[in-house]
Scaffold this motif. Structure first.
Motif: not given
Ligand SMILES: [Fe+2]
Ligand SMILES: [Fe+2]
Length: 401
Positions: A261-262, A378-381, A387-389
């Motif tokens: 992912v990252m 991608r993180l929000q998905s 904020e975390q993303a």
């Protein structure tokens, strides 16, 4: 061979009969014996006839090794009787359907096979569906199999022009950086594969394709660096430190999150950038083909995380902690290695003149912004808040992977 068939007999002593004619044990008689015995119940007798003069001796030995009873009946013609083992191997059926927890006793048996009990125990530590599963595995495998390419066959090596030295050196430096990252991306799935229970074979298959993809990328990028006689560039300690934290991550889901992912997510932006700004068609095509493979790796990672997070939303905080922990370990690593940064600037600018360096620097800055933007998306998905993303994307290693 028509006489060599089992004939059911009335419910008196032998429950089946078999005529071996002149077939000896070394010529394949055990095949027919096992077939005939498989149709009998425990302790039933099978009547066996045969013309071979050494049948009695051979049959007696074979029965002993197979745990079967043996008797010779007096009279002519000679009759042998075999009793189906009183202590046969116990067989269990592994389920056809994918279950939540796989039994280590199933060993390497394919899902749905019947398995003799008492086999060896394998150290499949990833044996819960939740540990490894992802949606879309079937499609990902199908795409991977259909899209295998070859550095030897599919790359237009003869279209490689002689570039100005500065540009060729920049390409070779970037190929060096890509290759070491490909190795990290190869080792991560490779070290988890032997820990995954084969009941979840679809995951193993997708990861095996991923390993093959990374081997091909490493080979192709190295070949590009060597194609014009310049060879590989330099690798930075900072890059190696960053990759070590990835390769040594012990938890599968966390490793998939950090890698697919990252890291590989960030590499999608990098490969697109290289495809667009490459100074030659070979480098551009390599970046395009690697991007297509990486998009699948990112899809696997995203689908695995989606699968885990739908039942364990609290796992988000441990993933976030892993990214932060990695960033603390790498606190001394100020940023992208200057070798890679400078090579990207020269490649994107098209050379080392003042205007070219100015353009290249601007394009590389835009690349960083694009990487940050797509990581956040991608993180929000995956259900992280905006904020975390943003915070996690900022913590992500400056070395991209
Ligand atoms: Fe790769
Ligand atoms: Fe990959």
């Amino acid at each position: 061979m028509s006489r060599a068939a089992v004939k059911p007999v009335p419910d008196s002593t032998p429950k089946g009969s078999l005529d071996l004619e002149d077939l000896s044990l070394s010529e394949g008689a055990p095949v027919l014996l096992r077939r005939a015995l498989s149709r009998l119940a425990q302790d039933d007798w099978l009547e066996v006839r045969g013309d071979s003069s050494i049948l009695e001796e051979n049959l007696r030995t074979w029965c002993r090794t197979q745990g079967l009873g043996y008797e010779r009946r007096a009279g002519a013609p000679v009759l042998h009787r075999i009793q189906k083992g009183s202590n046969p191997a116990v067989v269990v059926n592994s389920p056809n359907d994918i279950v939540e927890v796989a039994d280590p006793a199933w060993g390497l048996a394919p899902r749905g096979a019947s398995i003799e009990t008492g086999g060896p125990h394998f150290a499949f530590t990833l044996r819960r569906k939740r540990d490894v599963w992802a949606n879309e595995l079937h499609n990902l495998y199908k795409q991977a199999a259909a899209n295998q390419w070859s550095a030897a066959r599919d790359i237009p090596w003869n279209e490689l022009p002689r570039l100005p030295v500065d540009l060729e050196e920049a390409v070779c430096q970037i190929m060096t950086f890509l290759t070491e990252n490909e190795f990290a991306a190869l080792y991560v799935p490779a070290r988890f594969i032997p820990r995954i229970h084969p009941h979840y074979r679809e995951v193993v298959e997708v990861l095996a394709m991923q390993v093959a993809d990374e081997a091909r990328h490493a080979e192709a990028f190295t070949r590009r660096a060597q194609a014009m006689g310049f060879g590989l560039g330099r690798t930075a300690t900072t890059g190696q430190l960053s990759l070590q934290t990835l390769v040594e991550e012990p938890d599968f889901t966390t490793a998939v999150f950090l890698l697919c992912v990252m890291g590989e997510g960030t590499f999608l932006s990098l490969l697109r950038f290289l495809q667009e700004h490459a100074p030659d068609p070979v480098t551009s095509e390599l970046a395009r083909l690697a991007h297509r493979d990486e998009a699948r790796h990112v899809a696997f990672g995203t689908e695995h995380l989606r699968y885990v997070l739908q039942t364990e939303p609290e796992k988000r905080s441990s993933l976030a902690a892993a990214v932060e922990r990695r960033s603390q370990i790498l606190a001394s690593v100020s940023g992208l290695s200057p070798y890679v940064h400078d090579a990207l600037v020269v490649l994107a600018g098209g050379g080392v003149s003042i205007p070219q360096i100015r353009t290249g620097t601007r394009l590389v800055l835009e690349l960083h912004r694009e990487m940050h933007r797509s990581r956040q998306e991608r993180l929000q998905s995956l259900g992280f808040s905006g904020e975390q993303a943003s915070e996690l994307s900022n913590y992500h290693t400056k070395n991209f992977m």
